[in-house]
Design a protein around this motif. Structure first.
Motif, PDB file in Angstrom:
ATOM      1  N   THR A 172       0.874  -1.180   0.000  1.00 19.91           N
ATOM      2  CA  THR A 172       0.000   0.000   0.000  1.00 19.91           C
ATOM      3  C   THR A 172       0.906   1.223   0.000  1.00 19.91           C
ATOM      4  N   GLU A 227      -7.822   4.665  -5.558  1.00 21.40           N
ATOM      5  CA  GLU A 227      -8.052   3.654  -4.515  1.00 21.40           C
ATOM      6  C   GLU A 227      -7.402   4.051  -3.199  1.00 21.40           C
ATOM      7  N   GLU A 228      -6.125   4.439  -3.313  1.00 20.59           N
ATOM      8  CA  GLU A 228      -5.398   4.779  -2.089  1.00 20.59           C
ATOM      9  C   GLU A 228      -5.984   6.032  -1.445  1.00 20.59           C
ATOM     10  N   GLU A 254      -9.159   6.996  -1.653  1.00 18.37           N
ATOM     11  CA  GLU A 254     -10.446   6.645  -1.058  1.00 18.37           C
ATOM     12  C   GLU A 254     -10.268   6.013   0.312  1.00 18.37           C
ATOM     13  N   LYS A 255      -9.205   5.203   0.442  1.00 15.90           N
ATOM     14  CA  LYS A 255      -8.936   4.549   1.726  1.00 15.90           C
ATOM     15  C   LYS A 255      -8.851   5.579   2.839  1.00 15.90           C
ATOM     16  N   SER A 256      -8.172   6.689   2.546  1.00 18.47           N
ATOM     17  CA  SER A 256      -7.968   7.687   3.592  1.00 18.47           C
ATOM     18  C   SER A 256      -8.861   8.910   3.382  1.00 18.47           C
TER      19      SER A 256
END
Lengths: 1053, 495
Positions: free
Chosen positions: B36, B98-99, B101-103
């Motif tokens: 990640t 994606e990354e 959206e994670k945070s």
């Protein structure tokens, strides 16, 4: 000295007697059998009735021998007549060979195919790498022999890459660190069944190398020296020698980057007529003062870079033989020694070797050397301890750079440097007069390096140390029960660096000087334990059972560092970097744990069955899929034991085997990770994903990983027969095999719009059919002349028989295509094959790819002859291939650049015609109509109407397009073809040996062999300018294929 | 005897214990690379890759360069298939999204939308219908053979993504890092995004609507309501650094040393207008240099005829009659920034919109500010000829024949001048195929070619799509061109 020897000889025969007798076999007299006095050179052969007569000392022993029979020894004593009945030599099939995981087996019991390499082929050097010596020797084993120094041979066994095993331990080696002289035997385990016990690593067969132990009792010391040199070339690329650098017949040097007249590239310049033209080595004249200054190279950045004031003085325009001048004589020298001793308690062999190869390319060399110690101690009657310790070094202070690019001397000299360039002056002036150390002197500053500057100022070092240790304890616990434990470690440490001087040109690298280092360590640990139980229950039933476990661990560590430009020229140190140093490191680990077992059953001494099973657990697959089992069963039978064969047939063995093997991935291929990207100033970046190892072996690839990937599976079936006739005068081995690759781990091409060009899946089915034929014969055998010949033929055709998910295509390939089918772009043609030319007379590339052939040859063959003429032994080996297709980058680029030997036609005529085109290409023009295609390139509708082309085309334009930008097969156009048949026949080796010991008697010297040999002597082929033996691709731009001749001497004390 | 037994037993025991003590799965976790990441790390690489893009081949099609070492299929308009490589760049965009959206980092999501819009725009302009709604779902949804969306759908998606990006960035106070374009200034990103919307809308000047979006009024609304670039400091551009990986893409490019010359038609476009930017683009011809002609002598520059067989161009080269691209392009490690979309283009888009009656405003002011910004750019980066490119020079130039902009000009003349000023500074720049598409749309400037040769409208789909996504590509061909895949078929946007 000679006198002394004579006395010696006469003394030895002081008390000789005359012995006569007849040599017979079950059928009658044996003609031509050799009768020799042991430890002497005295001998004779039997006559037509099998009779002989010989004088020998009373205390001597006579040796009776004949091919196909067991050798007989008889002491003379008081006998005057010695009659001998010889019996068939069954040794050939009773011979014991080493098979998988070191288990020794009689050849007759093997249900699968193995082939022992004649040690004769190995004893005579002539190659630096053991691998090259295997060329043509083994049916089904293809060895490719690249022509450059330090280019390792590559192997393919039944179309796949075999495992290398040295003394029972699998190794990953290019074989430069294995000494030829230390090899006792090489046995090739072909196919799946043979190597099934090696598990995934041996799924594609194995090459077993056994190193030496003392053979005979007592101390034996041997020493040998050999030397060979290049003697001309077997394949040397020709170029045209009529026109020099430039374009459209014009040339004038100013800056070597198109600042003059066409001085940036190409060899389409003026004809060599001794005229005067400004060149790179022209002096400079000051137009104001008339002063003339000697100069080499361009003038950019100097005071002379002012064309209003300075000019280059035209000098004579003439041709030079640059490639021949550039290459020097290659020399290989080699020294070896060994000390071996065998006693009841111990057996050891200590040997060392050293070789130096001076390459044909200036400033290149390789040194290899090693010390090996093999020993075996009988600790008690039942326990033996074997150990093996070796250290090998491979060192090259500088070796050539290959591949298509300006680092490669062949790229420059063969393809892109006009023969007008004076190579001698290039070698004398590496730097521009005003820029020593910072700017090379050259004829070109856009694309190429001065090849001498590149060879001498850029160095690329390779320094590899390999330490190998192995201990094996063998205990005969009970009669029939043996336990064995073994542990081995191999550490290969390699340091490489590359020093690039300022102004050295390599696409993509800094031209400001550069230093790069690579450090890598590979540690391999293998440990195993094996229990063996053998019992002969009755005369008709015996069995052997093996049970073992093993652990394999591999760790690879790599570090690389690179400067970005150098501050001080020629100081190659990271501290001298102009910009930040970049560095990377990598570590990977892998473990395979295994258990395995086998049972061999012998029935009636005629039927032999073997069952094996192995289970591996690999760290590279997911926990759910990481366990896989390999079964194999094989049977062999000696038909002659239960069927009465004709008397001329010695024996008949029939065998069959079936096996299934699986294999895993490289480490870390189950999970996608981010890869380091560019560093912008001090801002780092990543990109997705990190490339993973391509299971099909083409390096790394961007692909969607698959955590649920299953091991791939290969099932193979083979059937074979082996027989011999007339007391082994003629022997025959035939094997047919079929392999089915299922669940193949493939990189399946998917729509790039999915985000990935490939994804890993288990899919596709490949079916391989192959045969191997070996024939050994002794056509002539008599006292003064014996001829042994052995030939092998093999074919291996691997086809794609099912595509993943029932898809129509796998990349370009369709079901039924050979796996090595080549698809390429051709020129557009009419349905009946005429070339379509446009209004300018030029061809158009097809938008679709065509199947143009298959890469690998259909058949490969080898032929080994041994002639014994009196005391001389002559070996003549040949090998070759039939079929296969090669798209020659060399030919294509020679046309483009204007160096192709045939590219001279029409040039001068055109220049003299005021540049008007003369050449009218054969083809048709479209008058009207249109064509439409489906997605596979099949014609849907076609209303085109043609007329014969009458438009003339500038020859340079034609040559730079038609034979270069698309595939042209010989069937389409012989003259402009760039795609050829790979077939060839090579005279690989001729060696003449003589044992000088025949000339004198000595108790100290046991043997003194002298051999003259030649390697890579001649080739007959269909591909021009290239050596098809080089390997799959010619894009590495082959060095001219050198012919080697040499001499070796071995003394045995 | 017994002692050996002991050793063997010990050895075997050791082997088995070892086997059980190794955790095979743990061993297969890559210690070298992360699984990640921070979206900022993706933004850096992505920005570099995207803004660095330039292609000298384009200059052959846009009649700025000629090739003499071989036939350039672009120069003679004989190209065939294009590639889907942009989808690989989009892979990093998808990961950044994606990354982010994670945070829940909306700023990165907005930038991801901009990059997506940019690449889909480039793709659809090249091919026509392309995979969009189903694209890039190989990893997430096991979608390996995405269907194609119509060009109209793709273009409306592009506009929607840009709209959303602008919305997400409005009043967005988050701090982003890894931004090598604007140093984290989100307002500047908004300006670029809105300028990009203008670019897309203007290319649709032949259309009234695109997927329900009204071209003209949307353009006007953006001009009225949204922030746009205020000067060349807002340029969407990448500045190169003299450091490995960060250098100007043509630095040390060997192609400049052989066979690459100026196109005579481009030199003429500049010379007839007395455009001093010519001195920044190319060298004097060798013959002029030998003769000692002054650098600002327009007659000392010339090029090769792009419409004759390439080998014949050599005849002129041989006489020292062809200029080469300026040495700074391949000898200077940072040369000039690569502009993906800059202030000059934006101002000319606005000028054209005024001429077309889409917006009301001072088209002359837009036009002149565009030219002045371009002059300042070359004054700054082509330092050896900076003295010819000052403000006075721009003033003089703007008065010149074929350059001066007056309300007395006809609409067509205005558009010609505007497009020409868009075209001139695209030499070896980051605008990629935009000048070509402008030519297809407006007919300006004239691209010289041999008689009978017409300009292709598109590229054929990649062979890989035929092999790996045949049903989808076939459906797209059927709906667009009755099943044919030809470069001569016009696409929806130009129809």
């Amino acid at each position: 000295m000679i006198c002394g020897l004579l006395i010696c000889t006469s003394l030895a025969f002081a008390q000789s007697v005359k012995v006569t007798g007849t040599v017979t076999d079950k059928l009658g007299p044996v003609i031509g059998a050799a009768v020799v006095v042991k430890n002497s050179t005295v001998g004779t052969v039997t006559d037509i009735d099998g009779n002989y007569e010989i004088e020998a000392p009373k205390n001597a022993t006579l040796i009776f021998s004949f091919v196909g029979y067991e050798t007989v020894e008889r002491p003379i004593g008081d006998l005057k007549v010695i009659n001998v009945e010889m019996s068939d030599d069954v040794k050939l099939i009773d011979e014991v060979v080493v098979t998988a995981i070191g288990i020794k087996q009689q050849k007759k019991k093997l249900g699968y195919t193995t082939q022992q390499v004649s040690t004769e082929a190995l004893e005579q050097p002539g190659t630096v790498n053991v691998g090259n010596a295997l060329s043509g020797q083994v049916a089904g084993l293809t060895v490719n022999n690249p022509t450059g120094i330090f280019q390792a041979p590559s192997f393919s066994l039944r179309g796949k890459t075999p495992l290398m095993v040295v003394d029972g331990i699998p190794v990953e080696s290019d074989l430069f660190d294995v000494s030829l002289e230390n090899i006792e035997s090489i046995n090739v385990l072909k196919g799946t069944a043979a190597a099934a016990l090696y598990g995934s690593r041996g799924k594609d067969g194995a090459i077993l190398i056994t190193t030496r132990l003392a053979k005979e009792e007592g101390l034996v010391v041997t020493a040998g020296i050999s030397s060979m040199v290049t003697a001309g070339f077997t394949v040397f690329p020709e170029t045209q020698n009529e026109f020099g650098s430039g374009s459209n017949g014009q040339y004038e040097f100013w800056d070597g980057a198109d600042g003059g007249i066409s001085d940036g590239d190409m060899t389409w310049g003026p004809r060599f007529e001794g005229q005067k033209i400004a060149q790179w080595n022209s002096p400079i004249r000051d137009k104001q003062t008339g002063e003339v200054i000697s100069w080499w190279g361009d003038v950019s950045g100097s005071v002379y870079d002012d064309r209003t004031r300075y000019e280059r003085v035209p000098i004579t325009w003439e041709a030079h033989d640059n490639l021949k001048d550039f290459l020097r004589t290659g020399v290989i020298t080699k020294a070896t020694f060994s000390v071996a001793n065998k006693t009841k308690k111990a057996n050891y062999n200590f040997n060392g070797d050293f070789s130096k190869q001076q390459g044909q390319v200036p400033n290149t060399s390789i040194y290899t050397g090693g010390l090996n110690f093999n020993s075996m101690f009988n600790l008690s009657n039942t326990v033996t301890l074997s150990s093996n310790l070796s250290y090998n070094k491979v060192y090259s202070p500088n070796y050539p750079r290959y591949g298509y690019g300006p680092k490669n001397h062949m790229y420059t000299i063969l393809l892109w440097m006009g023969n007008d360039v004076n190579g001698k002056e290039l070698s004398q002036h590496l730097y521009r007069p005003d820029s020593e150390g910072t700017r090379q002197a050259n004829y070109n500053y856009a694309w190429y390096n001065n090849p001498y500057f590149a060879a001498n100022e850029l160095t690329q070092k390779h320094d590899r140390n390999t330490v190998n240790g192995q201990v094996k304890l063998n205990w005969d616990v009970l009669p029939g029960l043996t336990l064995q434990g073994r542990a081995a470690g191999r550490l290969e440490s390699t340091f490489e660096d590359m020093k690039s001087p300022k102004s050295y040109m390599n696409y993509g690298d800094s031209r400001n000087g550069d230093y790069k280092t690579w450090n890598s360590d590979q540690l391999d640990i293998n440990a195993d334990a094996l229990a063996t139980y053998t019992q002969a229950v009755s005369k008709d039933f015996a069995f052997t059972a093996n049970l073992g476990t093993s652990l394999y661990y591999r760790q690879i560590r790599k570090e690389t560092q690179a400067t970005d430009g150098l501050i001080v020229p020629k100081v190659y140190n990271m501290g001298n970097s102009l910009n930040p140093v970049s560095a990377t490191n990598l570590m990977n680990e892998k473990v395979i744990e295994s258990v395995y077992g086998s049972v061999n059953i012998d029935l009636f001494e005629a039927l032999f069955l073997t069952f094996t099973g192995r289970n591996d657990w690999s760290s590279t697959l997911s926990a759910a899929n990481n366990s896989y089992f390999y079964p194999s069963v094989s049977a062999s039978t000696l038909v002659n034991e239960y069927v009465k064969l004709p008397s001329w047939m010695d024996y008949l063995k029939v065998n069959a085997a079936w096996a299934q093997v699986s294999s895993d991935l490289d480490p870390y291929a189950l999970q996608a990770t981010y890869a380091k990207g560019i560093l912008y100033g001090s801002t780092p970046s990543v990109t997705y994903p990190n490339d993973v190892t391509d299971p099909s072996g083409s390096g790394t690839v961007t692909a969607l990983v698959n955590p649920d990937i299953l091991p791939q599976k290969t099932s193979s079936f083979e059937v074979g027969m082996s027989t011999s006739f007339l007391h082994n005068r003629l022997g025959l081995d035939l094997t047919y095999y079929r392999m089915l690759d299922q669940n193949s781990i493939i990189k399946l091409p998917i729509s790039e719009a999915s985000g990935f060009p490939y994804r890993f899946v288990n899919g596709n089915e490949y079916t391989t059919n192959g045969f191997e034929l070996i024939v050994n014969a002794t056509p002539v055998q008599n006292k003064n002349f014996t001829w042994n010949v052995s030939t092998n033929w093999s074919s291996n055709i691997r086809k794609l028989t099912k595509i993943y998910g029932g898809q129509d295509k796998f990349g370009d390939l369709k079901v039924g295509d050979r796996a090595d089918a080549m698809y390429a772009t051709e020129w557009e043609k009419t349905p009946d094959g005429q070339l379509i030319l446009d209004a300018n007379g030029m061809p158009t590339k097809s938008a679709f790819t065509t199947h143009i052939g298959n890469q690998s040859p259909d058949v490969r063959y080898g032929l080994q002859n041994t002639f014994k003429i009196k005391k001389f032994t002559v070996n003549i080996d040949m090998d070759g291939a039939i079929g296969g297709t090669l798209v020659s980058t060399t030919t294509q680029k020679m046309w483009w650049g204007g160096k192709h030997p045939k590219s001279t036609m029409y040039r001068q005529e055109e220049y003299e015609n005021g540049g008007e085109a003369i050449y009218v290409p054969e083809g048709v023009n479209i008058v009207s109509g249109e064509v439409t295609y489906d997605v596979n390139g099949n014609i849907l509708t076609d209303t085109r109407v043609y007329k014969k082309n009458e438009t003339a085309v500038n020859i340079q334009t034609w040559a730079q397009n038609y034979p270069y930008r698309a595939v042209v097969r010989t069937s389409e156009n012989e003259l402009f073809a760039n795609t050829f048949n790979r077939s060839y026949l090579k005279l690989r080796r001729v060696a003449v040996s003589y044992d000088l010991k025949n000339l004198f008697e000595s108790n100290v010297i046991k043997g003194l062999d002298l051999t003259l040999f030649g390697n890579n002597l001649a080739v007959w082929k269909k591909t021009p300018y290239l050596d098809p033996d080089f390997g799959a691709s010619d894009s590495d731009l082959q060095d001219p294929s050198a012919r080697y001749i040499g001499i070796s001497a071995t003394i045995k004390l | 005897m017994k002692k050996y037994l002991k050793y063997i037993a010990a050895g075997a025991a050791l082997a088995f214990t070892c086997n059980s003590c190794i955790d095979l799965e743990e061993m297969n976790v890559d210690p070298n690379n992360p699984t990640t990441t921070d979206p900022a790390l993706l933004l850096t690489g992505l920005s570099f890759k995207t803004f660095e893009e330039s292609d000298a081949q384009v200059c052959h099609a846009t009649k700025q360069l000629v090739l003499t070492s071989g036939e350039s299929p672009y120069q003679v308009y004989k190209w065939t298939r294009g590639g889907f490589g942009y989808y690989s760049n989009l892979r990093d965009v998808t990961k950044m999204k994606e990354e982010a959206e994670k945070s829940n980092e909306t700023a990165y999501e907005a930038l991801a939308l901009f990059f997506e819009a940019h690449y889909y725009y480039m793709l659809t302009m090249m091919f026509g219908d392309v995979p969009c709604s189903e694209a890039l779902q190989g990893e997430t949804n096991e979608l390996y053979q995405p269907k194609y969306d119509s060009q109209e759908t793709v273009l409306s998606t592009v506009l929607a993504k840009l709209d959303e990006a602008n919305t997400l960035l409005t009043d967005n106070n988050s701090i982003i890092s890894g931004d090598i374009i604007y140093g984290g200034d989100l307002l500047k990103w908004r300006r670029l995004i809105n300028a990009y919307r203008l670019r897309v809308l203007m290319s649709l000047s032949n259309k009234q609507t695109v997927g329900g979006i009204d071209v003209k009024s949307t353009f006007a609304r953006i001009f009225r309501d949204e922030p746009l670039m205020t000067g060349e400091a807002d340029n969407g551009q990448l500045v190169f650094l003299d450091q490995q990986d960060d250098r100007y893409p043509y630095f040390n490019d060997s192609d400049f040393g052989s066979g690459r010359y100026m196109d005579s038609t481009y030199v003429a476009v500049l010379a007839t207008r007395k455009d001093p930017r010519l001195f920044a683009f190319c060298t004097q011809t060798p013959a002029s240099e030998k003769a000692g002609l002054a650098v600002d002598d327009f007659s000392s520059y010339d090029g090769g005829d792009p419409a004759i067989p390439y080998s014949l161009v050599n005849d002129k080269v041989t006489l020292g009659g062809c200029s080469k691209p300026a040495t700074r392009y391949y000898q200077h490690p940072t040369n000039e920034p690569m502009i993906l979309l800059g202030y000059t283009e934006q101002q000319l888009l606005l000028a054209e919109a005024v001429v077309r009656g889409w917006i009301s405003g001072d088209d002359k002011a837009f036009y002149e500010s565009a030219v002045r910004a371009s002059f300042r750019f070359y004054e700054k980066y082509a330092s050896s000829v900076a003295l010819y490119l000052g403000e006075d020079a721009a003033d003089t130039y703007l008065q010149g024949d074929k350059v001066a902009y007056a309300s007395s000009l006809t609409k067509e003349q205005k558009i010609e001048r505007i497009i020409l000023q868009k075209y001139i500074p695209t030499f070896l720049q980051g605008s990629m195929w935009m000048p070509y598409y402008d030519q297809l749309r407006t007919g300006y400037p004239e691209f010289r070619r041999a008689s009978g040769v017409s300009l292709p409208y598109r590229w054929m789909y990649p062979q890989d799509e035929y092999n790996n996504n045949a049903a989808s590509v076939q459906a797209a061909l059927q709906s667009q061109f009755g099943g044919n895949d030809r470069t001569s078929d016009p696409l929806w946007w130009i129809k």
